[in-house]
Design an enzyme around this catalytic site. Structure first.
Site, PDB file in Angstrom:
ATOM      1  N   ASP A  88      15.266   3.094   3.539  1.00  0.00           N
ATOM      2  CA  ASP A  88      14.241   2.367   2.772  1.00  0.00           C
ATOM      3  C   ASP A  88      14.821   1.780   1.486  1.00  0.00           C
ATOM      4  O   ASP A  88      14.561   0.618   1.142  1.00  0.00           O
ATOM      5  CB  ASP A  88      13.100   3.311   2.372  1.00  0.00           C
ATOM      6  CG  ASP A  88      12.247   3.749   3.552  1.00  0.00           C
ATOM      7  OD1 ASP A  88      12.777   3.805   4.679  1.00  0.00           O
ATOM      8  OD2 ASP A  88      11.061   4.045   3.353  1.00  0.00           O
ATOM      9  N   GLY A 148       2.293   4.836   0.815  1.00  0.00           N
ATOM     10  CA  GLY A 148       2.382   5.775   1.934  1.00  0.00           C
ATOM     11  C   GLY A 148       1.991   5.182   3.269  1.00  0.00           C
ATOM     12  O   GLY A 148       1.621   5.903   4.201  1.00  0.00           O
ATOM     13  N   ALA A 149       2.066   3.849   3.403  1.00  0.00           N
ATOM     14  CA  ALA A 149       1.569   3.204   4.624  1.00  0.00           C
ATOM     15  C   ALA A 149       2.692   2.721   5.531  1.00  0.00           C
ATOM     16  O   ALA A 149       2.467   1.992   6.480  1.00  0.00           O
ATOM     17  CB  ALA A 149       0.663   2.034   4.245  1.00  0.00           C
ATOM     18  N   GLY A 150       3.934   3.117   5.227  1.00  0.00           N
ATOM     19  CA  GLY A 150       5.042   2.753   6.105  1.00  0.00           C
ATOM     20  C   GLY A 150       5.724   1.461   5.729  1.00  0.00           C
ATOM     21  O   GLY A 150       6.600   0.974   6.442  1.00  0.00           O
ATOM     22  N   LEU A 151       5.333   0.892   4.575  1.00  0.00           N
ATOM     23  CA  LEU A 151       5.955  -0.370   4.152  1.00  0.00           C
ATOM     24  C   LEU A 151       6.919  -0.169   2.975  1.00  0.00           C
ATOM     25  O   LEU A 151       7.296  -1.132   2.306  1.00  0.00           O
ATOM     26  CB  LEU A 151       4.882  -1.414   3.784  1.00  0.00           C
ATOM     27  CG  LEU A 151       3.932  -1.839   4.898  1.00  0.00           C
ATOM     28  CD1 LEU A 151       2.991  -2.947   4.412  1.00  0.00           C
ATOM     29  CD2 LEU A 151       4.685  -2.326   6.140  1.00  0.00           C
ATOM     30  N   GLY A 152       7.310   1.065   2.728  1.00  0.00           N
ATOM     31  CA  GLY A 152       8.370   1.307   1.749  1.00  0.00           C
ATOM     32  C   GLY A 152       7.947   1.122   0.305  1.00  0.00           C
ATOM     33  O   GLY A 152       8.730   0.653  -0.526  1.00  0.00           O
ATOM     34  N   SER A 153       6.691   1.516  -0.023  1.00  0.00           N
ATOM     35  CA  SER A 153       6.206   1.321  -1.392  1.00  0.00           C
ATOM     36  C   SER A 153       7.035   2.114  -2.405  1.00  0.00           C
ATOM     37  O   SER A 153       7.424   1.580  -3.449  1.00  0.00           O
ATOM     38  CB  SER A 153       4.743   1.749  -1.497  1.00  0.00           C
ATOM     39  OG  SER A 153       4.590   3.073  -1.029  1.00  0.00           O
ATOM     40  N   SER A 154       7.334   3.371  -2.104  1.00  0.00           N
ATOM     41  CA  SER A 154       8.041   4.180  -3.107  1.00  0.00           C
ATOM     42  C   SER A 154       9.453   3.646  -3.316  1.00  0.00           C
ATOM     43  O   SER A 154       9.927   3.560  -4.452  1.00  0.00           O
ATOM     44  CB  SER A 154       8.062   5.659  -2.715  1.00  0.00           C
ATOM     45  OG  SER A 154       8.689   5.824  -1.472  1.00  0.00           O
ATOM     46  N   PRO A 196       0.820  -1.212   0.000  1.00  0.00           N
ATOM     47  CA  PRO A 196       0.000   0.000   0.000  1.00  0.00           C
ATOM     48  C   PRO A 196       0.859   1.269   0.000  1.00  0.00           C
ATOM     49  O   PRO A 196       1.909   1.298   0.631  1.00  0.00           O
ATOM     50  CB  PRO A 196      -0.832  -0.118   1.282  1.00  0.00           C
ATOM     51  CG  PRO A 196      -0.179  -1.184   2.097  1.00  0.00           C
ATOM     52  CD  PRO A 196       0.605  -2.051   1.180  1.00  0.00           C
TER      53      PRO A 196
HETATM   54  C1  MEV Z   1      10.007   6.736   5.991  1.00  0.00           C
HETATM   55  O1  MEV Z   1       9.774   5.419   5.497  1.00  0.00           O
HETATM   56  C2  MEV Z   1      11.109   6.731   7.013  1.00  0.00           C
HETATM   57  C3  MEV Z   1      11.567   8.101   7.494  1.00  0.00           C
HETATM   58  O2  MEV Z   1      12.597   7.861   8.450  1.00  0.00           O
HETATM   59  C4  MEV Z   1      12.084   8.961   6.375  1.00  0.00           C
HETATM   60  C5  MEV Z   1      13.377   8.403   5.777  1.00  0.00           C
HETATM   61  O3  MEV Z   1      14.135   7.715   6.459  1.00  0.00           O
HETATM   62  O4  MEV Z   1      13.642   8.733   4.602  1.00  0.00           O
HETATM   63  C6  MEV Z   1      10.442   8.837   8.212  1.00  0.00           C
END
Ligand code: MEV
Length: 328
Positions: free
Chosen positions: A164, A114-120, A112
């Site tokens: 990431d 922008g959900a914190g799982l590194g999609s981009s 997903p």
């Molecule tokens: C985002 O996935 C993680 C952050 O630490 C930003 C980054 O490390 O580039 C918030």
């Protein structure tokens, strides 16, 4: 056509603090973005995206600033997909010296946005890898990770760490501190992910922590305290001490809350996991919404999360030993 896939990741420790030079330990998981890149006979870029946990879409454009696509999808979705792919393709052109080449890019992702799982990061790693291979160049993993980092950094106005992109390119558990990126020996971790169906804006959340640090000394102390937890966490990971890992993840979540990047749904999922007996639970990634990561070898956390209001999906995630995979 060349096709590559790259995994998403969870942060065991250290998101946000890593932006200020503290170490972080992300861990690649078996949810993947797959990108196919095919050279065109003209210099246009056509992006077709599916399964991004959002509606799929197709855009075709000249690939230059000033020629925006005319499509009926939300601007943030377009920015997310096109911004990253556009810069990734610039790197492909730069590596191969083929400045005017056009591509059809097809993205399929189970991660997903922008959900914190590194999609981009996963999309960028897979796109650069497939794009360069389509033109006959296979990058070393370190260069692939560096180019992917440069891409994220450009799109996120310089507010990105290497965590990431390095993790997605190499796979496994990794340690990132500034420019120093290395893989770690990690035991098989009983990772459970809870997803609230939402997303956070990484750029805004990182900027929010930056201004908090500028205004309040507690916030810079908090960033340093996260760094201490990461260092202890690394040692616990090496020992395979899951209980200590969980305890430290709980501390890390509390400190991220103090930095203002948690949310009601993330907190609810974290508490549901802890009450179900997880060793520990924390938000993963930029926060604001999206996912939590918990450690629980039993089924209890997954079950509890599936009944937690605000949790849309809960699943067990395997460690992805391999980073980028070259499929075609
Ligand atoms: C985002 O996935 C993680 C952050 O630490 C930003 C980054 O490390 O580039 C918030």
């Amino acid at each position: 056509m060349a096709v590559s896939s790259a995994p998403g990741k969870v942060y065991l420790f250290g998101e946000h603090a890593v932006v200020y030079g503290e170490p972080a330990v992300p861990c690649a998981i078996e949810v993947r973005a797959q990108v196919g890149v095919e050279q065109r006979s003209d210099s246009k870029l056509r992006i077709h995206a599916e399964d991004l946990s959002l509606d799929g879409f197709t855009v075709e454009y000249g690939g230059t600033a000033g020629s925006p696509p005319d499509v009926d999808v939300s601007e943030s979705l377009l920015t997310a997909a096109m911004g990253y792919v556009d810069v990734a393709i610039e790197h492909v052109r730069d590596v191969t010296g083929e400045e005017d080449v056009g591509f059809d890019v097809t993205i399929e992702s189970d991660i997903p946005l922008g959900a914190g799982l590194g999609s981009s990061a996963a999309v960028v790693v897979a796109a650069i890898d497939a794009g360069t291979r389509e033109l006959g160049t296979t990058l070393e993993i370190d260069e692939l990770a560096e180019r992917a980092y440069q891409t994220e950094s450009a799109v996120q106005s310089g507010e990105a760490s290497r965590a990431d992109t390095f993790c997605s390119a190499t796979g496994g558990a990794v340690r990132v501190e500034g420019d120093d990126c290395r893989t770690l020996d990690a035991p098989d971790l009983p990772i459970v992910v809870g997803f609230d169906g939402g997303a956070g804006d990484t750029g805004q959340l990182v900027a929010g922590v930056r201004s908090l640090r500028e205004e309040y000394s507690f916030a810079s102390d908090t960033v340093e305290a996260i760094g201490d937890i990461v260092r202890k966490g690394e040692r616990a990971l090496e020992r395979g001490d899951i209980e200590e890992l969980g305890r430290l993840m709980n501390f890390n979540h509390g400190l991220l809350g103090a930095l203002g990047v948690s949310s009601r749904s993330l907190d609810s999922m974290v508490w549901a996991a802890r009450n179900a007996g997880a060793h520990g639970a924390k938000l993963t990634g930029a926060g604001g919404g999206g996912c939590i990561v918990a450690l629980d070898p039993s089924d209890e956390t997954e079950t509890a999360l599936s009944y937690t209001p605000g949790c849309r999906d809960a699943f067990r995630a395997e460690l992805a030993e391999t980073g980028v995979r070259r499929l075609e």
